[in-house]
Design an enzyme around this catalytic site. Sequence first.
Site, PDB file in Angstrom:
ATOM      1  N   LEU A  22       0.480  -0.752   0.859  1.00  0.00           N
ATOM      2  CA  LEU A  22       1.293  -0.806   2.076  1.00  0.00           C
ATOM      3  C   LEU A  22       2.126   0.463   2.240  1.00  0.00           C
ATOM      4  O   LEU A  22       2.235   1.013   3.339  1.00  0.00           O
ATOM      5  CB  LEU A  22       2.217  -2.030   2.040  1.00  0.00           C
ATOM      6  CG  LEU A  22       3.064  -2.233   3.288  1.00  0.00           C
ATOM      7  CD1 LEU A  22       2.197  -2.594   4.485  1.00  0.00           C
ATOM      8  CD2 LEU A  22       4.116  -3.306   3.068  1.00  0.00           C
ATOM      9  N   ARG A  24       1.450   3.430   1.079  1.00  0.00           N
ATOM     10  CA  ARG A  24       0.603   4.579   1.393  1.00  0.00           C
ATOM     11  C   ARG A  24       0.032   4.504   2.799  1.00  0.00           C
ATOM     12  O   ARG A  24      -0.130   5.493   3.485  1.00  0.00           O
ATOM     13  CB  ARG A  24      -0.530   4.707   0.376  1.00  0.00           C
ATOM     14  CG  ARG A  24      -0.037   5.351  -0.940  1.00  0.00           C
ATOM     15  CD  ARG A  24      -1.142   5.541  -1.949  1.00  0.00           C
ATOM     16  NE  ARG A  24      -1.629   4.268  -2.445  1.00  0.00           N
ATOM     17  CZ  ARG A  24      -2.827   3.778  -2.208  1.00  0.00           C
ATOM     18  NH1 ARG A  24      -3.690   4.450  -1.484  1.00  0.00           N
ATOM     19  NH2 ARG A  24      -3.177   2.604  -2.697  1.00  0.00           N
ATOM     20  N   ASP A 178       8.274  -9.089   9.909  1.00  0.00           N
ATOM     21  CA  ASP A 178       7.024  -9.558  10.494  1.00  0.00           C
ATOM     22  C   ASP A 178       6.610  -8.408  11.397  1.00  0.00           C
ATOM     23  O   ASP A 178       7.195  -8.210  12.464  1.00  0.00           O
ATOM     24  CB  ASP A 178       7.228 -10.836  11.309  1.00  0.00           C
ATOM     25  CG  ASP A 178       5.897 -11.349  11.854  1.00  0.00           C
ATOM     26  OD1 ASP A 178       5.062 -10.505  12.220  1.00  0.00           O
ATOM     27  OD2 ASP A 178       5.686 -12.566  11.912  1.00  0.00           O
ATOM     28  N   HIS A 179       5.627  -7.638  10.940  1.00  0.00           N
ATOM     29  CA  HIS A 179       5.375  -6.373  11.648  1.00  0.00           C
ATOM     30  C   HIS A 179       4.951  -6.600  13.099  1.00  0.00           C
ATOM     31  O   HIS A 179       5.027  -5.692  13.921  1.00  0.00           O
ATOM     32  CB  HIS A 179       4.378  -5.491  10.884  1.00  0.00           C
ATOM     33  CG  HIS A 179       2.984  -6.001  10.903  1.00  0.00           C
ATOM     34  ND1 HIS A 179       2.484  -6.827   9.942  1.00  0.00           N
ATOM     35  CD2 HIS A 179       1.981  -5.799  11.778  1.00  0.00           C
ATOM     36  CE1 HIS A 179       1.229  -7.127  10.231  1.00  0.00           C
ATOM     37  NE2 HIS A 179       0.893  -6.511  11.328  1.00  0.00           N
ATOM     38  N   LYS A 183       5.825  -4.329  17.086  1.00  0.00           N
ATOM     39  CA  LYS A 183       4.872  -3.743  18.038  1.00  0.00           C
ATOM     40  C   LYS A 183       5.544  -3.591  19.394  1.00  0.00           C
ATOM     41  O   LYS A 183       6.192  -4.515  19.879  1.00  0.00           O
ATOM     42  CB  LYS A 183       3.639  -4.643  18.180  1.00  0.00           C
ATOM     43  CG  LYS A 183       2.743  -4.646  16.956  1.00  0.00           C
ATOM     44  CD  LYS A 183       1.570  -5.582  17.191  1.00  0.00           C
ATOM     45  CE  LYS A 183       0.744  -5.774  15.926  1.00  0.00           C
ATOM     46  NZ  LYS A 183      -0.081  -4.642  15.583  1.00  0.00           N
ATOM     47  N   HIS A 241       2.951 -14.661  12.417  1.00  0.00           N
ATOM     48  CA  HIS A 241       2.712 -13.848  13.612  1.00  0.00           C
ATOM     49  C   HIS A 241       2.567 -14.681  14.897  1.00  0.00           C
ATOM     50  O   HIS A 241       3.212 -14.403  15.904  1.00  0.00           O
ATOM     51  CB  HIS A 241       1.468 -12.980  13.452  1.00  0.00           C
ATOM     52  CG  HIS A 241       1.488 -12.119  12.228  1.00  0.00           C
ATOM     53  ND1 HIS A 241       2.616 -11.494  11.785  1.00  0.00           N
ATOM     54  CD2 HIS A 241       0.514 -11.785  11.351  1.00  0.00           C
ATOM     55  CE1 HIS A 241       2.338 -10.798  10.692  1.00  0.00           C
ATOM     56  NE2 HIS A 241       1.070 -10.968  10.408  1.00  0.00           N
TER      57      HIS A 241
HETATM   58  P1  NAP Z   1      -0.195  -3.190  -4.056  1.00  0.00           P
HETATM   59  O1  NAP Z   1      -1.099  -2.175  -3.468  1.00  0.00           O
HETATM   60  O2  NAP Z   1      -0.701  -4.087  -5.141  1.00  0.00           O
HETATM   61  O3  NAP Z   1       1.103  -2.420  -4.571  1.00  0.00           O
HETATM   62  C1  NAP Z   1       2.069  -3.036  -5.371  1.00  0.00           C
HETATM   63  C2  NAP Z   1       3.100  -2.010  -5.741  1.00  0.00           C
HETATM   64  O4  NAP Z   1       4.070  -2.625  -6.602  1.00  0.00           O
HETATM   65  C3  NAP Z   1       2.565  -0.808  -6.487  1.00  0.00           C
HETATM   66  O5  NAP Z   1       3.273   0.341  -6.095  1.00  0.00           O
HETATM   67  C4  NAP Z   1       2.883  -1.164  -7.927  1.00  0.00           C
HETATM   68  O6  NAP Z   1       2.938   0.031  -8.657  1.00  0.00           O
HETATM   69  C5  NAP Z   1       4.233  -1.831  -7.764  1.00  0.00           C
HETATM   70  N1  NAP Z   1       4.595  -2.736  -8.854  1.00  0.00           N
HETATM   71  C6  NAP Z   1       3.858  -3.741  -9.381  1.00  0.00           C
HETATM   72  N2  NAP Z   1       4.538  -4.352 -10.370  1.00  0.00           N
HETATM   73  C7  NAP Z   1       5.729  -3.719 -10.470  1.00  0.00           C
HETATM   74  C8  NAP Z   1       6.856  -3.871 -11.307  1.00  0.00           C
HETATM   75  N3  NAP Z   1       6.911  -4.817 -12.255  1.00  0.00           N
HETATM   76  N4  NAP Z   1       7.906  -3.060 -11.131  1.00  0.00           N
HETATM   77  C9  NAP Z   1       7.885  -2.089 -10.181  1.00  0.00           C
HETATM   78  N5  NAP Z   1       6.842  -1.892  -9.351  1.00  0.00           N
HETATM   79  C10 NAP Z   1       5.781  -2.690  -9.503  1.00  0.00           C
HETATM   80  O7  NAP Z   1       0.402  -4.167  -2.949  1.00  0.00           O
HETATM   81  P2  NAP Z   1       0.593  -3.863  -1.384  1.00  0.00           P
HETATM   82  O8  NAP Z   1      -0.686  -4.186  -0.694  1.00  0.00           O
HETATM   83  O9  NAP Z   1       1.176  -2.524  -1.217  1.00  0.00           O
HETATM   84  O10 NAP Z   1       1.614  -5.004  -0.969  1.00  0.00           O
HETATM   85  C11 NAP Z   1       2.998  -4.936  -1.263  1.00  0.00           C
HETATM   86  C12 NAP Z   1       3.705  -6.093  -0.564  1.00  0.00           C
HETATM   87  O11 NAP Z   1       3.507  -5.976   0.839  1.00  0.00           O
HETATM   88  C13 NAP Z   1       3.179  -7.467  -0.939  1.00  0.00           C
HETATM   89  O12 NAP Z   1       4.234  -8.391  -0.871  1.00  0.00           O
HETATM   90  C14 NAP Z   1       2.171  -7.768   0.184  1.00  0.00           C
HETATM   91  O13 NAP Z   1       1.993  -9.155   0.380  1.00  0.00           O
HETATM   92  C15 NAP Z   1       2.883  -7.146   1.351  1.00  0.00           C
HETATM   93  N6  NAP Z   1       2.009  -6.762   2.467  1.00  0.00           N
HETATM   94  C16 NAP Z   1       1.024  -5.841   2.287  1.00  0.00           C
HETATM   95  C17 NAP Z   1       0.237  -5.465   3.365  1.00  0.00           C
HETATM   96  C18 NAP Z   1      -0.839  -4.408   3.218  1.00  0.00           C
HETATM   97  O14 NAP Z   1      -1.448  -4.053   4.243  1.00  0.00           O
HETATM   98  N7  NAP Z   1      -1.106  -3.903   2.050  1.00  0.00           N
HETATM   99  C19 NAP Z   1       0.446  -6.050   4.628  1.00  0.00           C
HETATM  100  C20 NAP Z   1       1.481  -6.973   4.769  1.00  0.00           C
HETATM  101  C21 NAP Z   1       2.245  -7.319   3.690  1.00  0.00           C
HETATM  102  P3  NAP Z   1       2.758   0.085 -10.257  1.00  0.00           P
HETATM  103  O15 NAP Z   1       1.545  -0.710 -10.592  1.00  0.00           O
HETATM  104  O16 NAP Z   1       2.673   1.531 -10.539  1.00  0.00           O
HETATM  105  O17 NAP Z   1       4.009  -0.524 -10.795  1.00  0.00           O
END
Ligand code: NAP
Length: 485
Positions: A22, A24, A178-179, A183, A241
Amino acid sequence: MVSRIIPVEAFDLVIFGGTGDLARRKILPGLFRRYCAGQMPDGARVIGAARSDMDAAGYKDMVADAIREFGGGRSCEDGTLDAFLDRLHYVAIDARGETGWSELTDLMRDSVQVRAYYFSVAPSLFGDLAERLHSHGLADDQSRIVVEKPFGRDLQTARALNASLAEHFDESQIYRIDHYLGKETVQNLMAVRFGNTLFEPLWNAQYVDHIQITVAETVGVGGRGEYYDKSGAMRDMVQNHLMQLLCLIAMEPPAKFDPGAVRDEKLKVIRALDKVEPHHIVRGQYAAGPDNPDFREAVGDARSKTESFVAMKVGISNWRWAGIPFYLRTGKRMSARSSEITVVFKARNHSIFEEDGEDHRNVLSIRLQPNEGITMKVTIKEPGPGGMRLVDVPLDMSFAEALGEDGGDPPDAYERLIMDVIRGNQTLFMRGDEVEAAWAWTDPIIDGWTARGDVPKPYDSGSNGPTDADQLLARDGRIWREVRP
Ligand code: NAP
């Protein structure tokens, strides 16, 4: 049209999960775009925080790659990316341990008024982060935390999350994202309704026949199979949403456009929602398409009973809407990517023209994505001689065409919402009681499916859900709006 950039104060924004998907894809490219728009003041800093061991240079490289890939190619003068990267810092930190917290404490500046902490990590870490921010003296009255969806998976877990955050932060400091609310076109729902005299007098059971809300996606579950199988369309899309869209379209006019007033009115809508009868909901699961596996294969569970599609008929028991159905529909692998709200008005109560067998009535469609805009179907005279024949034509307004450059490339939802956090404006964020009320309405529906062992109906990839979804409206003598790309 010249866009007005409202300046914000200098800030320290810490992104926990600053290396994640998210961050990135959305958060960092969004911040860069705001930087390009001149909205990041001197002295504003962004601090990435995650467990991965990397130095500031490594983090900057990662962010530069992310911006090149996901920045949307917004034009930005040469050297601006480097200048933005100069604002970045990185701390290797563990939300569950002590690693990195003293470094973060040293890095934060007392001189800066606004400290925002973005929890872009798994929800299971929210409580740990809140606790550690507090115990390391990083949270004060000016601090804000931003939390991502999913906010709980039912009422009980949402309450527990709210309680764990409330131990260290006041509700006025918590920004639940809630993105959809970020919008431009979703905010336009409020502008259209409450900025014009034209619509509001007609916005009620006396003039409206029914309202449809469709959020259709063409993608499948992708790499989120494990998460999605535990969630499904009801939790992933409807509870948040579609519920937010329903609130904005159905709420009473708030006295002011301010966080308390808007969120009070949204909450009243959720509390007025009728219990949904089982025969008013259709669940679906997509079948394999020419280029995609079926849902069960995609989530890796051959017996999965999770839905990738939901259609439902919802009633709102209040003075304005009693008896008027709201039809909601969302799904994956549908025929087109399209989010649209349609208000179908009642037919005229008397016609002075000879009946032609056509159902002439006004239909207002608000397209949220893609091709944001508004279309109003109006009835006019068919040109030419030979008497008075009626024909329906669209009054079509694409925001991109009407607003020129600014309307054609509105800020991404995340850009808008992050800047609102910095400004301290909570209007477009969900309040804790709203989230809990939404779960209180959603839980019995999901519990009912589980108790009955309900199995979603299969539907073809590239279609608009199971035929039962069409039947849901056909029984009421209505049809779904075409899902238009
Ligand atoms: P992700 O790609 O799995 O990233 C998780 C992040 O958390 C990584 O930077 C990870 O880095 C870090 N992390 C994990 N354990 C940690 C710890 N113990 N201490 C500190 N940092 C830690 O997940 P994501 O997709 O970005 O999603 C993040 C949140 O946004 C979630 O709640 C997800 O439900 C929500 N979300 C995501 C999206 C999307 O499009 N991706 C959309 C809506 C909502 P390290 O492993 O280096 O620690």
